[in-house]
Design a protein around this motif. Sequence first.
Motif, PDB file in Angstrom:
ATOM      1  N   UNK A  26      -7.632  -6.515  -0.733  1.00 26.45           N
ATOM      2  CA  UNK A  26      -8.318  -5.649   0.221  1.00 26.45           C
ATOM      3  C   UNK A  26      -8.452  -4.221  -0.283  1.00 26.45           C
ATOM      4  N   UNK A  27      -7.596  -3.809  -1.234  1.00 22.96           N
ATOM      5  CA  UNK A  27      -7.470  -2.398  -1.569  1.00 22.96           C
ATOM      6  C   UNK A  27      -8.147  -2.034  -2.887  1.00 22.96           C
ATOM      7  N   UNK A  28      -8.533  -0.770  -2.968  1.00 19.84           N
ATOM      8  CA  UNK A  28      -9.173  -0.224  -4.168  1.00 19.84           C
ATOM      9  C   UNK A  28      -8.106   0.445  -5.031  1.00 19.84           C
ATOM     10  N   UNK A  29      -7.968   0.085  -6.297  1.00 19.85           N
ATOM     11  CA  UNK A  29      -6.957   0.718  -7.154  1.00 19.85           C
ATOM     12  C   UNK A  29      -7.369   2.141  -7.512  1.00 19.85           C
ATOM     13  N   UNK A  30      -6.438   3.061  -7.313  1.00 17.37           N
ATOM     14  CA  UNK A  30      -6.757   4.462  -7.595  1.00 17.37           C
ATOM     15  C   UNK A  30      -5.513   5.187  -8.080  1.00 17.37           C
ATOM     16  N   UNK A  31      -5.537   5.643  -9.311  1.00 15.94           N
ATOM     17  CA  UNK A  31      -4.435   6.413  -9.886  1.00 15.94           C
ATOM     18  C   UNK A  31      -4.783   7.885  -9.738  1.00 15.94           C
ATOM     19  N   UNK A  32      -4.381   8.455  -8.643  1.00 16.21           N
ATOM     20  CA  UNK A  32      -4.795   9.806  -8.286  1.00 16.21           C
ATOM     21  C   UNK A  32      -4.181  10.855  -9.214  1.00 16.21           C
ATOM     22  N   UNK A  33      -4.975  11.802  -9.686  1.00 13.33           N
ATOM     23  CA  UNK A  33      -4.426  12.901 -10.489  1.00 13.33           C
ATOM     24  C   UNK A  33      -3.492  13.792  -9.677  1.00 13.33           C
ATOM     25  N   UNK A  34      -3.602  13.739  -8.355  1.00 12.58           N
ATOM     26  CA  UNK A  34      -2.741  14.553  -7.497  1.00 12.58           C
ATOM     27  C   UNK A  34      -1.340  13.967  -7.359  1.00 12.58           C
ATOM     28  N   UNK A  35      -1.136  12.756  -7.903  1.00 13.48           N
ATOM     29  CA  UNK A  35       0.134  12.053  -7.713  1.00 13.48           C
ATOM     30  C   UNK A  35       1.107  12.237  -8.863  1.00 13.48           C
ATOM     31  N   UNK A  36       0.805  13.117  -9.809  1.00 16.14           N
ATOM     32  CA  UNK A  36       1.626  13.212 -11.016  1.00 16.14           C
ATOM     33  C   UNK A  36       3.058  13.663 -10.726  1.00 16.14           C
ATOM     34  N   UNK A  37       3.278  14.428  -9.650  1.00 12.04           N
ATOM     35  CA  UNK A  37       4.625  14.906  -9.317  1.00 12.04           C
ATOM     36  C   UNK A  37       5.408  13.905  -8.465  1.00 12.04           C
ATOM     37  N   UNK A  38       4.754  12.857  -8.013  1.00 15.93           N
ATOM     38  CA  UNK A  38       5.403  11.901  -7.110  1.00 15.93           C
ATOM     39  C   UNK A  38       6.086  10.812  -7.933  1.00 15.93           C
TER      40      UNK A  38
END
Length: 338
Positions: free
Chosen positions: A107-119
């Motif tokens: 159901x979901x779209x894969x997305x490696x967000x650039x905003x997630x680097x600190x998480x």
Amino acid sequence: MATILVLALSLIMVLTGCGSSNKGGTSGSTDEKLNVMLYSSLKDTQLAALKEKFTAKYPHVNMDYYTAGTGNVMTKLATEQQAGGISADLIWVGDPTNYINFKADDLLYPYDSPAAKEIPDKFKDPDRMYISGRLIMLGFVYNTNMLTAEEAPKTWDDLLKPEFKDYVGMTDPTSAGTTFNTVAGLVQHPNYGWDYFRALKENGVKLENGSSGVVNKVGAGEYKVAIGVDYIARSVKAQGSPVDFIYPADNIPVIESPIAIIKNTKNLEAAKLLYDFIISEEGQQILLEEYTFPINPNMALEDAIPVTEAEAKMLPVDNQKLAEDKVQILETFDSIFK
């Protein structure tokens, strides 16, 4: 209630392959007005604050949202699918087991967000289908006019004391994903199990349809104490209600609340912008101001237990097993309380 949820979940499982096949999003031009729809179990005040700041930063994006308890969000998704398609571009609810099912059914779209680097990676799906957008902790909300801090419960077994008989509330786990996760964790725990919930029922614990509602009823004096959500209790306390919040001495429910993009969204560009904004420090700061635990490790919520301490004392939950046993857990809970 559990039977209705079974039907809703079954309908959601057929979502893959339905709806629009457009994966490319809309034009990148900021002159073109974009749209994005978020379905969420967050409070309206939290979502309104996010919308205000997000649209101020991206005035070319029109953001809308639907907010309700997790169970109602799931039912809405299923109802819309029956009617021909889902209106949501992103989903952000409080039950992480839903995302296991969403992912399994493509159901979901894969997305490696650039905003997630600190998480930290532990808060990210390995395939980047979803990421935690906040942390939710549950504990004991008590009425400060009826109980002192010393008299308030400190452990789960304290809720079984005679002095709390008929004066303890909790949210129905059918309607609230955070409560469901808590119930399931206690059921999985060898020290509690279903016998604990039978004892709660015997002590007169009552159910409420809504995480905010049960906290408000503590403030109104209908309950001395309730199993409640930390950020809701803090928010109500800040508004002047006579409530306070205590984390359990051990087995603290720590629940990840993931966000994800719907695979067949027609608004991919705007969906990515909102996804990035939520997990950025700017978006997480808005959650902090709404008394919510941020997922960013560089940020801390004032007067709240440190995440490292909460993790050391957290209620262990097997989310994979939870996803498999969800219907059975809800049916057993209903058989005890309803």
